[in-house]
Scaffold this motif. Structure first.
Motif: not given
Length: 288
Positions: A116-124, A139-143, A147-151, A211-217
């Motif tokens: 939940d913190y990552c959803a506000r600190s990184a995902n935006p 789907q792009l937004l989810e990916q 990636v952002c939460s993982a970072l 890896l869940r978000g990596a297909p975005l590339v």
């Protein structure tokens, strides 16, 4: 762009479309400055919160075309970017809410709380970049969020040796307890078999999310896609270095630097759908 802090990943680099470097830099400076207000210096938590309140008011004033007294060098370029590209205001307010949360150095009970913190600190940040790239399907937004939460998580595990002595802990209490560790013990900066097992588990969680978000590339066009390839591999490289150091993250802080660029570029070049982390030689075990 030049930055005043160590960064794992490119910021408005030459890979980004030239027309978008200015708004990307404006977004970065906004976030970096707010993060510094929350983290740096000797102010009390209350003083930091008051500064963040003033920062929020300056942001709103700049976007409304009203005079800005403080942080003009941050707010005026950002206001131009917001108006030129119709950037959603609420994403910036989400960032500010996360930075304000940081001032209290909260503990996180479980992974859901941390995400939940990552959803506000990184995902935006990822969503703002997708907006600039005019890409916004679900789907792009989810990916991008993955990636952002993982970072963000990778940065937490990379910085354990810095954050824990300062009283800042992002390790979920449930995960620590599963390994027989109390959160207070982590501040000792002593790596044990239990802490190393804990770090290894957190690394695996972060890698799976990346890896869940990596297909975005493969779905972002041109330079954006290549920039993101380096970002993904930069994050994975940090995890790799922590692992190669025996998961001794309480006493060591690995970094990604110039010496890693050839490896990251090579991995980015060979990135294919379904094989996002390595080149053919590395998968055969012939490259260290």
């Amino acid at each position: 762009m030049p930055v005043d802090h160590y960064e794992n990943f490119p910021v408005a680099s030459w890979l980004c479309p030239p027309a978008l470097r200015e708004p990307i830099e404006a977004i970065y400076r906004f976030a970096r400055t707010a993060d510094d207000i929350a983290d740096e210096g000797a102010q009390t938590a209350l003083e930091r919160q008051r500064d963040l309140d003033d920062y929020t008011l300056a942001f709103q004033a700049a976007l409304d075309g009203r005079p800005v007294a403080r942080w003009r060098d941050v707010m005026l370029p950002l206001a131009r970017a917001v108006h030129a590209h119709a950037l959603p205001r609420h994403l910036f307010l989400d960032l500010l809410s996360a930075f304000r949360q940081d001032t209290g150095n909260p503990c996180y009970t479980n992974r859901e709380d941390l995400l939940d913190y990552c959803a506000r600190s990184a995902n935006p940040i990822g969503r703002l970049l997708l907006h600039l790239a005019q890409q916004d399907d679900d789907q792009l937004l989810e990916q991008s969020d993955a990636v952002c939460s993982a970072l963000q998580l990778i940065n937490f595990w990379q910085d354990l040796s810095i954050d824990l002595p300062r009283g800042r802990c992002y390790v979920p209490r449930v995960d620590a307890r599963r390994h027989g560790i109390a959160l207070a013990e982590l501040g000792s900066a002593i790596d044990t078999d239990a802490t190393r097992a804990l770090v290894a588990e957190l690394i695996n969680w972060s890698r799976a999310l990346m890896l869940r978000g990596a297909p975005l590339v493969h779905r972002l066009p041109g330079r954006f896609g290549w920039e993101l390839r380096l970002v993904v591999h930069g994050g994975l490289r940090v995890l790799e270095k922590i692992e190669r150091g025996g998961c001794r993250a309480l006493s060591r802080r690995p970094t990604v630097g110039v010496a890693d660029l050839p490896r990251l570029a090579w991995r980015a070049l060979w990135m294919r759908r379904g094989t996002p982390t390595s080149t053919p030689a590395e998968r055969r075990g012939t490259v260290a």
